[in-house]
Structure formats: C-alpha cells, structure tokens
Design a protein around this motif. Structure first.
Motif, PDB file in Angstrom:
ATOM      1  N   ILE A  40       0.847  -1.202   0.000  1.00 15.61           N
ATOM      2  CA  ILE A  40       0.000   0.000   0.000  1.00 15.61           C
ATOM      3  C   ILE A  40       0.876   1.242   0.000  1.00 15.61           C
ATOM      4  N   GLU A  41       1.884   1.251   0.835  1.00 14.45           N
ATOM      5  CA  GLU A  41       2.785   2.410   0.884  1.00 14.45           C
ATOM      6  C   GLU A  41       3.468   2.638  -0.461  1.00 14.45           C
ATOM      7  N   GLN A  42       3.934   1.568  -1.071  1.00 12.45           N
ATOM      8  CA  GLN A  42       4.640   1.698  -2.347  1.00 12.45           C
ATOM      9  C   GLN A  42       3.722   2.180  -3.463  1.00 12.45           C
ATOM     10  N   GLU A  43       2.496   1.643  -3.527  1.00 21.10           N
ATOM     11  CA  GLU A  43       1.587   1.974  -4.628  1.00 21.10           C
ATOM     12  C   GLU A  43       0.932   3.343  -4.455  1.00 21.10           C
ATOM     13  N   TYR A  44       0.427   3.612  -3.248  1.00 20.13           N
ATOM     14  CA  TYR A  44      -0.427   4.775  -3.046  1.00 20.13           C
ATOM     15  C   TYR A  44       0.290   6.008  -2.509  1.00 20.13           C
ATOM     16  N   PHE A  45       1.432   5.815  -1.912  1.00 17.55           N
ATOM     17  CA  PHE A  45       2.162   6.964  -1.400  1.00 17.55           C
ATOM     18  C   PHE A  45       3.277   7.393  -2.352  1.00 17.55           C
ATOM     19  N   CYS A  46       3.783   6.460  -3.138  1.00 24.12           N
ATOM     20  CA  CYS A  46       4.924   6.764  -4.007  1.00 24.12           C
ATOM     21  C   CYS A  46       4.705   6.412  -5.471  1.00 24.12           C
ATOM     22  N   GLY A  47       3.778   5.511  -5.768  1.00 21.12           N
ATOM     23  CA  GLY A  47       3.696   4.933  -7.100  1.00 21.12           C
ATOM     24  C   GLY A  47       2.594   5.471  -7.989  1.00 21.12           C
ATOM     25  N   ASN A  48       2.099   4.599  -8.861  1.00 13.68           N
ATOM     26  CA  ASN A  48       1.138   5.000  -9.896  1.00 13.68           C
ATOM     27  C   ASN A  48      -0.255   5.326  -9.371  1.00 13.68           C
ATOM     28  N   LYS A  49      -0.518   5.016  -8.105  1.00 16.04           N
ATOM     29  CA  LYS A  49      -1.827   5.315  -7.534  1.00 16.04           C
ATOM     30  C   LYS A  49      -1.760   6.449  -6.513  1.00 16.04           C
ATOM     31  N   SER A  50      -0.731   7.247  -6.610  1.00 19.72           N
ATOM     32  CA  SER A  50      -0.582   8.392  -5.719  1.00 19.72           C
ATOM     33  C   SER A  50      -1.432   9.556  -6.210  1.00 19.72           C
ATOM     34  N   TRP A  51      -1.608  10.558  -5.350  1.00 17.28           N
ATOM     35  CA  TRP A  51      -2.359  11.743  -5.744  1.00 17.28           C
ATOM     36  C   TRP A  51      -1.670  12.492  -6.886  1.00 17.28           C
ATOM     37  N   LYS A  52      -0.358  12.398  -6.944  1.00 20.29           N
ATOM     38  CA  LYS A  52       0.364  13.074  -8.028  1.00 20.29           C
ATOM     39  C   LYS A  52      -0.114  12.565  -9.385  1.00 20.29           C
ATOM     40  N   HIS A  53      -0.264  11.251  -9.502  1.00 16.31           N
ATOM     41  CA  HIS A  53      -0.697  10.684 -10.780  1.00 16.31           C
ATOM     42  C   HIS A  53      -2.176  10.953 -11.032  1.00 16.31           C
ATOM     43  N   SER A  54      -3.001  10.900  -9.965  1.00 15.25           N
ATOM     44  CA  SER A  54      -4.417  11.227 -10.112  1.00 15.25           C
ATOM     45  C   SER A  54      -4.581  12.653 -10.623  1.00 15.25           C
ATOM     46  N   ALA A  55      -3.806  13.574 -10.054  1.00 14.75           N
ATOM     47  CA  ALA A  55      -3.881  14.981 -10.478  1.00 14.75           C
ATOM     48  C   ALA A  55      -3.461  15.160 -11.926  1.00 14.75           C
ATOM     49  N   GLU A  56      -2.535  14.360 -12.391  1.00 16.76           N
ATOM     50  CA  GLU A  56      -2.117  14.447 -13.792  1.00 16.76           C
ATOM     51  C   GLU A  56      -3.285  14.139 -14.730  1.00 16.76           C
ATOM     52  N   LEU A  57      -4.119  13.179 -14.365  1.00 14.31           N
ATOM     53  CA  LEU A  57      -5.290  12.840 -15.175  1.00 14.31           C
ATOM     54  C   LEU A  57      -6.333  13.957 -15.130  1.00 14.31           C
ATOM     55  N   PHE A  58      -6.480  14.592 -13.964  1.00 21.95           N
ATOM     56  CA  PHE A  58      -7.366  15.756 -13.868  1.00 21.95           C
ATOM     57  C   PHE A  58      -6.832  16.892 -14.745  1.00 21.95           C
ATOM     58  N   LEU A  59      -5.536  17.091 -14.747  1.00 24.67           N
ATOM     59  CA  LEU A  59      -4.942  18.161 -15.553  1.00 24.67           C
ATOM     60  C   LEU A  59      -5.150  17.927 -17.040  1.00 24.67           C
ATOM     61  N   GLU A  60      -5.133  16.667 -17.471  1.00 21.52           N
ATOM     62  CA  GLU A  60      -5.420  16.363 -18.876  1.00 21.52           C
ATOM     63  C   GLU A  60      -6.846  16.793 -19.229  1.00 21.52           C
ATOM     64  N   ALA A  61      -7.790  16.511 -18.340  1.00 21.17           N
ATOM     65  CA  ALA A  61      -9.175  16.936 -18.574  1.00 21.17           C
ATOM     66  C   ALA A  61      -9.283  18.451 -18.580  1.00 21.17           C
ATOM     67  N   ILE A  62      -8.594  19.111 -17.653  1.00 23.93           N
ATOM     68  CA  ILE A  62      -8.605  20.576 -17.579  1.00 23.93           C
ATOM     69  C   ILE A  62      -8.047  21.192 -18.857  1.00 23.93           C
ATOM     70  N   GLN A  63      -6.971  20.640 -19.360  1.00 20.85           N
ATOM     71  CA  GLN A  63      -6.368  21.169 -20.576  1.00 20.85           C
ATOM     72  C   GLN A  63      -7.285  20.994 -21.786  1.00 20.85           C
ATOM     73  N   SER A  64      -8.013  19.899 -21.819  1.00 22.60           N
ATOM     74  CA  SER A  64      -8.942  19.698 -22.954  1.00 22.60           C
ATOM     75  C   SER A  64     -10.076  20.715 -22.905  1.00 22.60           C
ATOM     76  N   ILE A  65     -10.495  21.129 -21.718  1.00 23.36           N
ATOM     77  CA  ILE A  65     -11.526  22.166 -21.584  1.00 23.36           C
ATOM     78  C   ILE A  65     -10.958  23.521 -22.026  1.00 23.36           C
ATOM     79  N   ARG A  66      -9.760  23.814 -21.612  1.00 25.96           N
ATOM     80  CA  ARG A  66      -9.138  25.103 -21.986  1.00 25.96           C
ATOM     81  C   ARG A  66      -8.940  25.228 -23.484  1.00 25.96           C
ATOM     82  N   GLN A  67      -8.640  24.132 -24.123  1.00 26.15           N
ATOM     83  CA  GLN A  67      -8.427  24.177 -25.573  1.00 26.15           C
ATOM     84  C   GLN A  67      -9.709  24.525 -26.336  1.00 26.15           C
ATOM     85  N   GLU A  68     -10.845  24.288 -25.715  1.00 21.00           N
ATOM     86  CA  GLU A  68     -12.134  24.571 -26.358  1.00 21.00           C
ATOM     87  C   GLU A  68     -12.619  26.002 -26.076  1.00 21.00           C
ATOM     88  N   ASN A  69     -11.932  26.709 -25.170  1.00 16.72           N
ATOM     89  CA  ASN A  69     -12.398  28.042 -24.769  1.00 16.72           C
ATOM     90  C   ASN A  69     -11.388  29.128 -25.170  1.00 16.72           C
TER      91      ASN A  69
END
Length: 385
Positions: free
Chosen positions: A356-385
């Motif tokens: 759990i520590e390796q995956e969720y605190f440091c790895g691909n399931k961390s908030w850093k990676h989750s935020a990257e996916l949110f940023l992709e969605a945010i950028q797609s919205i900005r490109q339309e405006n």
C-alpha cells in the motif's frame, strides 16, 4: 491557470487532490458547511455567509495541504430552503466573477453551485462520484439534479476506469467529453492525531467496517459470516466493529450483545475514525454494489489492507493479494477464508501494508498521478475556450 474547485465535501479526497493540483494550478477552494456528516465543519460557528479559510478554526490543521487564503467556507442550507439556497448560489457566483477562473471543477450535483454551473458550463468539469445510483438510494431530487447537471456540463470525470464505457453507453454521454481518474489515500485523516501508529498497537485481530449504514453495504452478510466463523473455528482475540450512522434494514439487537462485536451506530467524527482505523487489522467492504470507495482510501491512509467485494471499481482500488483481498459478493466462504488467511498469517498483513505504501504513497496510484489525469481533462476544456 486559475482553477476553482467547488465542493460540498470539506475534506475526504478534496484537500489531497487540491494539494497535488496546486503544483500546476492556482487553485481556489469553495466548500459548504452543511451537515456534520458530510464535511465535519460546524456551520453554526460561521458568522458570515462566505468565510475565508484563515478564519475557520476547524480547517487550520490542513494549512500545508491547501492555501487557506484561497479557501472559502459557505454557511450552507438545506435544499428545502430553496430561496436561501439559490441566494447562496448567486453570492458564490459573484465571488467567482472576481476570481475569473479558467476552469471550474464541481465535485457534486447540488443547487449550491447551480448559478456557476449555468454561467460557466463551458469551462466546467463535473466529478461524477456515482455514475450509477446505488440500489435503495434512487432519490427523486437527486435524479432530477443529475439530469440538469448532465445536460449543462459536457465534460465529466469519473473516479474509476472500469465503469467508463458503461457510463457512456447507458447515460448517453459523448466519449469525447468523458474522462477518468481515481481516488488516492485520504491524507486528511492522518492529521488528527500525532504519532497515531505508535499509539495503537494491539494483540487482537480487529476487523472494521465503517461508513454510512445502507442496504447495499452488505453489513448483515458480514455479521452473519463473523458469527458463523467464530462458532466453527477455534479463534481467540478476534473482534468486529461496525461504525457509522444510518438505519439498519434488519434487526441489529441480536448482534449487540455479542462480546466480540461492537456496534457504533452514530456519526463517527474524523478524530474517532482515525483511531478506529489505526486500531484495526483489516477493513472490510462487503458491498453488493459500488462505484469507488472513500472507505478504501481512508483505510489505505493508515496502510491497512482491505477485503472488498468484486463489484464496481473496487477491484481497481484493491489489488488482490497485494493490498487486500477481493471476494465475490455475498459469498460467506470467500469472506471467511480471507479473514482466516490474514488472521493465521500476520506476515501477509505486513506485506500488504508495504505494498500500500509503495503503490499509493509513491507509485502510480498516488495523488500526483491522479492529479495528472485531472490536468489532462482541464487542458482539454481550456483548448475549447
């Protein structure tokens, strides 16, 4: 880039997500003090309709996760007080006009932000926590609000990938506008007690269920399995705690007197919840249906393994054999085998905690990676405006 994050949940995932997003965005956080069970802020302590975070004592502890100068707490009201609800919505939108965000993220379907949802709908990203309403919880008001917000806001993000295709097909969504991310650990809970891990060592094997009491949660199944296991196996020092507010859909009295079962049928404060999780050996989510689960992420914040049913997005969150165990719903043998496996082999618990520590605190399931996916969605919205 300015992002306004509009929420009815003060804590849970939001402050961790905002903390991860603020490395790339200028984030303004609005949250509503409504019911204690939702966001743990006492609205009666608020003197103004909208209060800056620096003036709200209950969120001071999170100052290193969110910018309190850019955090605003709304003194909320119930949907039944429609006039006041709409006036609050109007005042919030007036604040947003001053901020001039490039994108707004709305984390719940609510009248609180309806004016902003209408005015800024082309700049909005709607978080859909429940792509499909839970069985037994198909409320009429929520049904119509969902229709309204789904029509207003094109860009939506769901928090598991396994339900994305079904959501697009059954809810008539345009695949171009549907994004997905995931929940990571609920960091906020660890801020309530210092050195909590060293305070809670116990020789007992403590099984914990926590969360809102509802028919789809499978609580009766868990209780029946636990009683059956104790009667058929030679087990010592194993306990079960059920903690949460709500009405049981079965007679709970026969379980209350059992010496190894503790039932806390009331709202559990974050202070008490953090202690319950820290004192547990394993958390069980015996749900009959699900989307994703904040319960799993709360458990993982304390590196506690989870036994969860194979429904909704739970198998995405709990990796079988690594961070917990996945069982089939309503399968007593599966649940009993999972509990006995961890009870008789404590080294499995240690291995899962490390994973759990390796995956969720440091790895691909961390908030850093989750935020990257949110940023992709945010950028797609900005490109339309």
């Amino acid at each position: 880039m300015k992002v306004a994050f509009l929420s009815v949940f003060a804590f849970d995932a939001n402050i961790s997500l905002i903390n991860a997003l603020k490395d790339q965005c200028d984030v303004y956080f609005f949250t509503e003090a409504l019911h204690q069970i939702y966001n743990y802020i006492d609205k009666d302590q608020l003197q103004k309709r909208i209060t800056e975070g620096n003036d709200v004592e209950q969120i001071q502890r999170f100052g290193d996760l969110i910018d309190l100068r850019k955090t605003f707490v709304i003194k909320g009201t119930k949907n039944s007080d429609l006039f006041r609800k709409m006036y609050n919505s109007y005042k919030i939108d007036a604040e947003l006009k001053k901020i001039k965000p490039d994108v707004i993220i709305i984390d719940n379907i609510t009248l609180t932000y309806v004016w902003s949802a209408i005015r800024l709908r082309k700049k909005a990203l709607l978080i859909v926590h429940d792509p499909f309403q839970h069985s037994g919880e198909e409320f009429i008001i929520e049904k119509y609000l969902r229709k309204l917000f789904f029509r207003l806001i094109s860009h939506k993000i769901i928090l598991n990938n396994s339900q994305k295709d079904k959501f697009i097909k059954e809810c008539g969504q345009n695949v171009k506008y549907i994004h997905s991310s995931f929940l990571s650990v609920y960091t906020y809970l660890t801020y309530y007690h210092k050195n909590i891990q060293s305070e809670t060592s116990s020789p007992e094997f403590n099984i914990l269920f926590f969360g809102r009491i509802s028919p789809y949660k499978g609580i009766r199944f868990l209780l029946e399995t636990f009683i059956s296991m104790l009667s058929s196996e030679k087990i010592q020092n194993m306990t079960l705690t059920i903690a949460g507010s709500g009405d049981f859909d079965f007679d709970i009295n026969e379980y209350k007197s059992h010496p190894d079962i503790k039932i806390i049928n009331t709202f559990v404060s974050p202070e008490d919840l953090s202690l319950l999780i820290a004192q547990s050996s394993v958390v069980v989510c015996p749900y009959t249906d699900a989307t994703q689960s904040g319960v799993v992420m709360s458990a993982f914040a304390f590196k506690k393994p989870v036994i969860a049913t194979n429904v909704g997005g739970l198998p995405e969150m709990v990796e079988h054999g690594k961070t917990g165990i996945i069982i089939e719903k309503n399968n007593k043998k599966d649940l009993q085998d999972a509990l006995l496996s961890l009870y008789t082999h404590p080294e499995k618990l240690d291995s899962m905690r490390a994973n759990i520590e390796q995956e969720y605190f440091c790895g691909n399931k961390s908030w850093k990676h989750s935020a990257e996916l949110f940023l992709e969605a945010i950028q797609s919205i900005r490109q339309e405006n």
